[in-house]
Design an enzyme around this catalytic site. Structure first.
Site, PDB file in Angstrom:
ATOM      1  N   PHE A 311       4.361 -40.976  38.534  1.00 56.20           N
ATOM      2  CA  PHE A 311       3.049 -41.094  39.170  1.00 56.20           C
ATOM      3  C   PHE A 311       3.184 -40.997  40.685  1.00 56.20           C
ATOM      4  O   PHE A 311       4.083 -41.606  41.276  1.00 56.20           O
ATOM      5  CB  PHE A 311       2.402 -42.449  38.841  1.00 56.20           C
ATOM      6  N   ASP A 312       2.290 -40.226  41.298  1.00 55.27           N
ATOM      7  CA  ASP A 312       2.129 -40.305  42.743  1.00 55.27           C
ATOM      8  C   ASP A 312       1.492 -41.671  43.051  1.00 55.27           C
ATOM      9  O   ASP A 312       0.817 -42.249  42.200  1.00 55.27           O
ATOM     10  CB  ASP A 312       1.213 -39.164  43.203  1.00 55.27           C
TER      11      ASP A 312
END
Length: 563
Positions: A311-312
């Site tokens: 995930f960013d």
């Protein structure tokens, strides 16, 4: 199709029951079985015979051959039952296909056919196809918005559920973006058109759902390759079973023919051939109805087989905008006064930190005094005047470099404590006296911790956060949201390297990001998942999965659906 299936069932039952319980003459029972053959075999024959003439062998051919073989053996009941079951499977496939097509048609019907365009002082009704970019469209309360655009006058609650899956209406005001197909609920709006009808969000969604349903999943591709070789192989083997034994005196022609027909009936893999496309198409349509755009069967299947998801941070796990998290007042100052003075100065600025301070004051309903003469001190903070008194807001460097200010120990200690927690700080002084310290941070999305825990409960083993932010901030956010691994201070190309390393170590991997600066990592991951699909063309075009409501909580649903 359903009518023919029902007829096949009725004729088959009449034939069986009449033969078994009502002593029907053999010819009458045979008549019912022949009618069951016709009703059950019609749809199959219309698929199989044209394909066979083109040299295409599939399970329809196998089923027809098996039913014909049963009839040749005099086992009409078995043949009729076989065709009934297979036609029932075909009807199920048609039903799934129709539902999938209806999902696309329902999306298309959301698009209004006309728009009320403002031309000078007049309002003209025009087809949406001729509306141009920068035209101003008037949308009345209760009307569906016909264009993608920006509100230039008015404010209202907008029902975006058809596009984004959000259950609650969203309040929109001047400067906010709206989407074609959504519903204006309260007040009249003037909307400046930003995209042509064929390019708007709803049109792209319709097109991409249609394209997704044309793409085949790995199981569908495997099934087609399998049946293309399996069917002619079975037919050849059946012919050998019938011909070879009598030629070498192993058994009579009648026995070998009977065994060949048994083999033909048993070898028809109807469930595999029918179930796969129906379930994949139904899954894609179901996902679209719930605000998750899955761009093909391959991505639908891959999503359920992942053990690692990356995930960013900013805009994915967090909201992507700063909020005031701490207000530490000093020297007897009231916290409301601290926030009031800071917001009075910061409302003259459009810096993200300044906007966050002003938002915090507005949420508390504070009346802000007038401030004069904002001066930016690059990389340090701002200076201004409130009520004739000088006000400084910024980092400790600002005060060290400004005459007449002595840094107090409690100010320094407060700033260090808050910054060690990964927060951005701003000290506030008025007329040489410190009022206190404000701390700001990019806060996690609501319920993100529960969402990530749901993914772990589904069997995803590793949740990795990839961010360009500094390590202290990243570790703090990672601890709050519940990821299992944090990799910080990464440039976009380093995120790409991290994805490749995770793939080598763990196999298939998903990457969730905003679809813009994370594009290389999204493209490299087995499944790229874009946030903010409702407004981001890049996300819709580059990702394999788009969460249309910018809602990460849809991700466990998508993984569960895939499985």
């Amino acid at each position: 199709t359903v009518f023919l299936v029902a007829l096949a069932a009725i004729f088959f039952l009449f034939g069986c029951l009449g033969e078994t319980f009502f002593n029907f003459r053999e010819t009458i029972a045979l008549l019912f079985f022949v009618l069951a053959y016709v009703a059950g075999g019609y749809d199959i024959a219309t698929h199989a015979i044209p394909g066979l003439l083109k040299g295409k062998f599939d399970t329809d051919v196998l089923m027809l051959a098996a039913a014909a073989g049963a009839a040749l053996l005099g086992e009409w009941a078995e043949g009729a039952f076989l065709l009934f079951l297979f036609s029932l499977g075909h009807a199920g496939e048609h039903y799934a296909l129709d539902r999938a097509r209806n999902a696309i048609n329902a999306l298309g019907e959301l698009m209004p056919k006309t728009a009320r365009v403002k031309v000078g002082d007049e309002i003209q009704e025009r087809p949406v196809e001729v509306v141009k970019v920068n035209d101003v469209v008037v949308v009345r309360p209760g009307d569906r918005i016909p264009v993608d655009g920006e509100i230039v006058r008015g404010s209202s609650a907008i029902d975006q559920s058809a596009i984004t899956g959000e259950s609650a209406p969203v309040n929109k005001a001047e400067g906010d973006e709206v989407f074609a197909g959504t519903i204006n609920q309260e007040n009249s709006l003037d909307i400046k058109v930003s995209k042509l009808a064929q390019d708007n969000t709803l049109s792209r969604i319709v097109q991409m759902v249609a394209e997704a349903q044309e793409q085949q999943s790995p199981t569908q591709q495997l099934t087609q390759r399998f049946t293309a070789k399996f069917v002619p192989g079975v037919l050849i083997f059946v012919a050998l079973v019938i011909i070879v034994p009598p030629l070498v005196d192993w058994m009579s022609w009648q026995d070998s023919f009977y065994r060949g027909m048994l083999l033909l009936v048993a070898a028809s893999p109807c469930a595999l051939a029918i179930g796969t496309p129906a379930s994949v198409l139904a899954g894609i349509a179901q996902a679209a109805r719930n605000g998750v755009l899955i761009k093909g069967g391959v991505h639908l299947e891959n999503l359920g087989g992942l053990s690692v998801m990356a995930f960013d941070k900013t805009g994915t796990l967090t909201e992507g905008k700063f909020k005031v998290t701490d207000m530490v007042s000093l020297n007897g100052t009231d916290t409301d006064d601290l926030l009031r003075i800071a917001a009075a100065v910061e409302q003259q600025s459009n810096h993200p930190l300044a906007l966050a301070v002003v938002r915090a004051a507005q949420e508390k309903g504070l009346d802000l005094p007038p401030a004069n003469g904002l001066e930016n001190v690059t990389g340090r903070g701002v200076k201004s005047e409130v009520g004739g008194k000088p006000v400084l807001i910024g980092s400790l460097k600002l005060f060290r470099e400004t005459n007449g200010h002595t840094l107090e120990n409690n100010v320094v200690q407060t700033v260090e404590r808050l910054e060690n927690e990964g927060k951005t700080t701003m000290a506030v002084s008025e007329d040489g006296r410190f009022l206190g310290v404000l701390a700001l941070a990019d806060t996690p999305r609501p319920n993100v911790k529960e969402t990530l825990q749901a993914l772990l409960d589904l069997g995803v083993k590793k949740l990795v956060m990839l961010t360009g932010d500094n390590d202290d901030v990243a570790q703090q956010i990672g601890k709050e949201v519940g990821v299992t691994d944090v990799r910080a201070e990464l440039l976009p190309e380093q995120k790409l390297t991290a994805i490749k390393e995770l793939q080598q170590e763990h196999g298939d991997i998903a990457m969730a990001g905003d679809g813009v600066n994370d594009a290389p990592a999204l493209a490299t991951a087995t499944v790229g998942i874009a946030m903010g699909g409702a407004g981001t063309a890049v996300a819709l075009e580059t990702a394999d999965v788009a969460l249309m409501a910018d809602d990460l909580s849809k991700l466990p649903f998508a993984v569960g659906l895939s499985r």
